[in-house]
Design a protein around this motif. Structure first.
Motif, PDB file in Angstrom:
ATOM      1  N   LEU A  39      26.837  23.679   1.486  1.00  0.00           N
ATOM      2  CA  LEU A  39      27.116  22.374   0.868  1.00  0.00           C
ATOM      3  C   LEU A  39      26.238  21.284   1.498  1.00  0.00           C
ATOM      4  O   LEU A  39      25.708  20.407   0.795  1.00  0.00           O
ATOM      5  N   ALA A  40      26.074  21.360   2.811  1.00  0.00           N
ATOM      6  CA  ALA A  40      25.231  20.369   3.483  1.00  0.00           C
ATOM      7  C   ALA A  40      23.777  20.499   3.055  1.00  0.00           C
ATOM      8  O   ALA A  40      23.068  19.496   2.872  1.00  0.00           O
ATOM      9  N   GLU A  41      23.309  21.743   2.866  1.00  0.00           N
ATOM     10  CA  GLU A  41      21.926  21.971   2.441  1.00  0.00           C
ATOM     11  C   GLU A  41      21.699  21.424   1.038  1.00  0.00           C
ATOM     12  O   GLU A  41      20.653  20.846   0.737  1.00  0.00           O
ATOM     13  N   LEU A  42      22.695  21.579   0.147  1.00  0.00           N
ATOM     14  CA  LEU A  42      22.588  21.020  -1.201  1.00  0.00           C
ATOM     15  C   LEU A  42      22.451  19.508  -1.141  1.00  0.00           C
ATOM     16  O   LEU A  42      21.642  18.911  -1.875  1.00  0.00           O
ATOM     17  N   ASP A  43      23.252  18.878  -0.281  1.00  0.00           N
ATOM     18  CA  ASP A  43      23.171  17.414  -0.142  1.00  0.00           C
ATOM     19  C   ASP A  43      21.796  17.014   0.400  1.00  0.00           C
ATOM     20  O   ASP A  43      21.199  16.014  -0.051  1.00  0.00           O
ATOM     21  N   ARG A  44      21.284  17.788   1.352  1.00  0.00           N
ATOM     22  CA  ARG A  44      19.987  17.463   1.960  1.00  0.00           C
ATOM     23  C   ARG A  44      18.857  17.566   0.920  1.00  0.00           C
ATOM     24  O   ARG A  44      17.996  16.698   0.837  1.00  0.00           O
ATOM     25  N   ILE A  45      18.879  18.629   0.123  1.00  0.00           N
ATOM     26  CA  ILE A  45      17.848  18.810  -0.909  1.00  0.00           C
ATOM     27  C   ILE A  45      17.983  17.735  -1.977  1.00  0.00           C
ATOM     28  O   ILE A  45      16.983  17.213  -2.492  1.00  0.00           O
ATOM     29  N   SER A  46      19.243  17.381  -2.314  1.00  0.00           N
ATOM     30  CA  SER A  46      19.466  16.336  -3.319  1.00  0.00           C
ATOM     31  C   SER A  46      18.905  14.999  -2.846  1.00  0.00           C
ATOM     32  O   SER A  46      18.335  14.222  -3.624  1.00  0.00           O
ATOM     33  N   ALA A  47      19.044  14.727  -1.530  1.00  0.00           N
ATOM     34  CA  ALA A  47      18.496  13.477  -0.972  1.00  0.00           C
ATOM     35  C   ALA A  47      16.974  13.480  -1.056  1.00  0.00           C
ATOM     36  O   ALA A  47      16.349  12.433  -1.297  1.00  0.00           O
TER      37      ALA A  47
ATOM     38  N   SER B 188       9.768  24.137   1.424  1.00  0.00           N
ATOM     39  CA  SER B 188       9.867  24.983   2.616  1.00  0.00           C
ATOM     40  C   SER B 188      11.315  25.371   2.899  1.00  0.00           C
ATOM     41  O   SER B 188      11.589  26.459   3.406  1.00  0.00           O
ATOM     42  N   ARG B 189      12.264  24.499   2.570  1.00  0.00           N
ATOM     43  CA  ARG B 189      13.680  24.798   2.796  1.00  0.00           C
ATOM     44  C   ARG B 189      14.237  25.734   1.732  1.00  0.00           C
ATOM     45  O   ARG B 189      15.259  26.408   1.953  1.00  0.00           O
ATOM     46  N   LEU B 190      13.578  25.756   0.574  1.00  0.00           N
ATOM     47  CA  LEU B 190      14.079  26.584  -0.545  1.00  0.00           C
ATOM     48  C   LEU B 190      13.462  27.976  -0.579  1.00  0.00           C
ATOM     49  O   LEU B 190      13.959  28.860  -1.289  1.00  0.00           O
TER      50      LEU B 190
ATOM     51  N   THR C  83      15.632  13.433 -11.792  1.00  0.00           N
ATOM     52  CA  THR C  83      16.978  13.395 -12.387  1.00  0.00           C
ATOM     53  C   THR C  83      17.481  14.805 -12.693  1.00  0.00           C
ATOM     54  O   THR C  83      18.644  15.139 -12.416  1.00  0.00           O
ATOM     55  N   GLU C  84      16.600  15.629 -13.263  1.00  0.00           N
ATOM     56  CA  GLU C  84      16.980  16.993 -13.589  1.00  0.00           C
ATOM     57  C   GLU C  84      17.288  17.805 -12.327  1.00  0.00           C
ATOM     58  O   GLU C  84      18.236  18.599 -12.293  1.00  0.00           O
ATOM     59  N   LEU C  85      16.496  17.571 -11.263  1.00  0.00           N
ATOM     60  CA  LEU C  85      16.737  18.260  -9.996  1.00  0.00           C
ATOM     61  C   LEU C  85      18.104  17.895  -9.425  1.00  0.00           C
ATOM     62  O   LEU C  85      18.877  18.773  -9.025  1.00  0.00           O
ATOM     63  N   ARG C  86      18.399  16.605  -9.402  1.00  0.00           N
ATOM     64  CA  ARG C  86      19.674  16.161  -8.836  1.00  0.00           C
ATOM     65  C   ARG C  86      20.855  16.660  -9.676  1.00  0.00           C
ATOM     66  O   ARG C  86      21.914  16.980  -9.134  1.00  0.00           O
ATOM     67  N   LYS C  87      20.641  16.732 -10.989  1.00  0.00           N
ATOM     68  CA  LYS C  87      21.709  17.242 -11.855  1.00  0.00           C
ATOM     69  C   LYS C  87      21.977  18.729 -11.560  1.00  0.00           C
ATOM     70  O   LYS C  87      23.134  19.164 -11.442  1.00  0.00           O
TER      71      LYS C  87
END
Length: 328
Positions: free
Chosen positions: A45-53, A70-72, A109-113
């Motif tokens: 969950l934290a990684e999702l938030d980090r990538i979303s940021a 690099s994180r993905l 926008t699509e990435l964050r969605k």
């Protein structure tokens, strides 16, 4: 002929295995470079938030896409209790690659969605399942009705088939690697189907050829009596001289039918069977016992594939003489 078919089949299998091996090698090399990150549920969950940021439109740092990629790399393996969930990050990497070339707000926008959807799914997965006792009771009452009496779960045969297929795929994964097992399984199945079809076609072809050979001496176009009984008998003796004893008995039988038909025992008809000829003779006919024995001899020798030899043909000739077929 068998050797040629075996070599052809072996060549096809080797080509298929070579193609699979090449594909598997490429995937293995990629897997060796980028290993999946193993994350706990909170870390996921934290990684999702980090990538979303990193995908936030307000983030103008040009290095952001590279950091996200690099994180993905390699995907995520999320540990949830006793389960491990594989998360494919390929689509996200593609979008960040596009973002490197074109800082488009639509891509962000699509990435964050998509990242938000992943987080929502993860949170829903953690929730306790709703109590299904009432629904299960209702379902049991419905299935207890008479119209559902034939409904049942997998039978022991279904379970056996599943275990066999599962074992086959385990062996394929062990031999080819997990990524190639489904493709290899399909190739194996279609190869077996192809072999089965070829085998079936061979047996059908051989049966048709054998039937054509056996029926080639049976009158199909003209009545039996169109060929005199002496001609039939001469052909039977030629077959006997060549050691073709079953064919000799067959031809001798038609000599007897031609003999009776020439004497108006029945009206000529090219479509009758041996039993139909026998039924046409009255029970009081002097020829019926001999024809009955001759018909039986034909059935066990020609249609029943009983062994035939000189004695069999000699007995058939005796029956013909009893019928009245005597060479001058």
């Amino acid at each position: 002929m068998k050797l040629a078919r075996s070599m052809l089949l072996l060549s096809i299998v080797l080509l298929c295995l070579g193609a699979l091996g090449t594909a598997d090698t490429e995937k293995t090399e990629t897997a060796l470079i980028y290993q999946a990150q193993k994350l706990s549920f909170p870390e996921y969950l934290a990684e999702l938030d980090r990538i979303s940021a990193l995908a936030d439109p307000s983030n103008e740092n040009q290095q952001t896409p590279d950091e996200a990629i690099s994180r993905l790399r390699g995907g995520w393996r999320v540990v949830a209790g006793k389960q491990e969930l594989e998360i494919n990050t390929g689509w996200l990497i593609d979008q960040f690659e596009k973002l490197k070339k074109n800082s488009d707000s639509g891509i962000r926008t699509e990435l964050r969605k998509r990242l938000g959807d992943l987080k929502s799914d993860a949170l829903a997965f953690q929730q306790e399942p709703a109590d299904a006792t009432a629904a299960r009771t209702t379902l049991s009452q419905i299935l207890a009705r008479s119209e559902f009496h034939q409904v049942h779960g997998p039978t022991w045969l279904d379970r056996l088939k599943f275990r066999i297929l599962e074992w086959i795929f385990r062996q394929l994964r062990r031999f080819f690697g997990s990524s190639s097992a489904p493709a290899a399984g399909r190739i194996l199945v279609w190869t077996l189907v192809l072999v089965a079809v070829i085998t079936l076609a061979f047996f059908v072809y051989r049966t048709i050829r054998q039937s054509a050979r056996e029926d080639s001496v049976v009158p199909q176009i003209m009545p039996v009596s169109a060929k005199q009984w002496r001609v039939w008998m001469s052909e039977a003796q030629e077959a006997a001289a060549s050691g073709l004893w079953r064919e000799a008995v067959h031809l001798a039988y038609w000599a007897g039918i031609s003999f009776l038909e020439e004497r108006s025992a029945w009206r000529p008809d090219k479509a009758r069977t041996p039993r139909e000829y026998l039924r046409l003779l009255p029970a009081a006919s002097e020829h019926r016992p001999a024809l009955s024995a001759l018909t039986r001899k034909l059935e066990v020798t020609w249609y029943g594939n009983d062994p035939a030899g000189p004695d069999t043909f000699s007995e058939t000739v005796t029956l013909l003489e009893n019928l009245g077929c005597r060479q001058a």
